[in-house]
Enzyme design. Structure first.
Site, short mmCIF file in Angstrom:
data_model
loop_
_atom_site.label_atom_id
_atom_site.label_comp_id
_atom_site.label_asym_id
_atom_site.label_seq_id
_atom_site.Cartn_x
_atom_site.Cartn_y
_atom_site.Cartn_z
N ILE A 80 0.83 -1.21 0.00
CA ILE A 80 0.00 0.00 0.00
C ILE A 80 0.87 1.27 0.00
O ILE A 80 0.40 2.35 -0.34
CB ILE A 80 -0.98 -0.02 1.19
CG1 ILE A 80 -2.12 0.98 0.98
CG2 ILE A 80 -0.27 0.21 2.51
CD1 ILE A 80 -3.27 0.81 1.95
N ASN A 126 13.93 -8.37 5.61
CA ASN A 126 14.58 -7.81 6.79
C ASN A 126 14.23 -8.64 8.04
O ASN A 126 13.09 -9.08 8.18
CB ASN A 126 14.12 -6.37 7.00
CG ASN A 126 14.37 -5.49 5.79
OD1 ASN A 126 15.38 -5.64 5.12
ND2 ASN A 126 13.45 -4.60 5.51
N GLN A 154 13.29 -4.36 10.06
CA GLN A 154 12.02 -5.09 10.03
C GLN A 154 10.98 -4.29 10.80
O GLN A 154 11.14 -4.04 12.00
CB GLN A 154 12.16 -6.49 10.63
CG GLN A 154 10.87 -7.30 10.51
CD GLN A 154 10.99 -8.71 11.07
OE1 GLN A 154 11.97 -9.08 11.70
NE2 GLN A 154 9.96 -9.51 10.83
N HIS A 202 8.41 -11.56 5.80
CA HIS A 202 7.93 -11.17 4.48
C HIS A 202 9.07 -10.82 3.55
O HIS A 202 10.15 -10.44 3.99
CB HIS A 202 6.94 -10.01 4.58
CG HIS A 202 7.48 -8.77 5.24
ND1 HIS A 202 7.64 -8.68 6.61
CD2 HIS A 202 7.87 -7.58 4.73
CE1 HIS A 202 8.11 -7.47 6.91
NE2 HIS A 202 8.27 -6.79 5.79
N PHE A 203 8.79 -10.96 2.28
CA PHE A 203 9.72 -10.57 1.22
C PHE A 203 9.12 -9.41 0.45
O PHE A 203 7.93 -9.41 0.15
CB PHE A 203 9.94 -11.73 0.23
CG PHE A 203 10.71 -12.89 0.79
CD1 PHE A 203 10.07 -13.86 1.55
CD2 PHE A 203 12.06 -13.02 0.54
CE1 PHE A 203 10.78 -14.94 2.06
CE2 PHE A 203 12.78 -14.10 1.05
CZ PHE A 203 12.14 -15.04 1.81
#
Ligand SMILES: [Zn+2]
Length: 140
Positions: free
Chosen positions: A37, A92, A99, A105-106
């Site tokens: 987003i 991260n 992070q 997550h990637f």
């Protein structure tokens, strides 16, 4: 902004359960990919496991192997469909590494030459082989 939250209030878990709507690029039994987003560039996509793992250390090997294949396939799709010249894959772990959401997550971030988005300004200094040998002793 730091969003280290419990699993129940994890924003990515809420996206998985569709409590929070998202623009889903891909979904299967283990993974979900959706458009960021706050994209760095057009097509910036987040790929997550459907199970809540805080970071790459927690994720099962099988799920991680599946996820990285999905990241690869979506990277090819993004490069092809959006006509971009390259992409960064970022992942991260822990706040020190940036992070911000504690659900592994990637990021797939499409890039073009001279897009002025960001450059890897990593300070690097050449070290002696003796130094490297000492580091190697700590790791092996
Ligand atoms: Zn989560």
């Amino acid at each position: 902004m730091c969003l280290f939250l419990s699993e129940e209030s994890c924003i990515f878990c809420q996206i998985i359960s569709k409590i929070i709507p998202s623009n889903i690029v891909y979904e299967d039994e283990l993974s979900l990919a959706f458009l960021d987003i706050f994209p760095v560039s057009k097509g910036h996509t987040i790929v997550i496991p459907k199970k809540h793992y805080q970071n790459i250390e927690e994720i099962s090997d099988d799920t991680l192997a599946h996820l990285i294949i999905i990241v690869k396939q979506l990277s090819i799709l993004i490069r092809d469909k959006l006509n971009v010249e390259g992409y960064n894959i970022l992942q991260n772990n822990f706040p020190a590494a940036g992070q911000a959401i504690n659900h592994c997550h990637f990021h797939i971030i499409p890039r073009t030459v001279d897009d002025d988005k960001f450059k890897m300004m990593i300070p690097r200094t050449q070290v002696s082989n003796e130094y490297l040998k000492k580091v190697l002793e700590l790791l092996t």
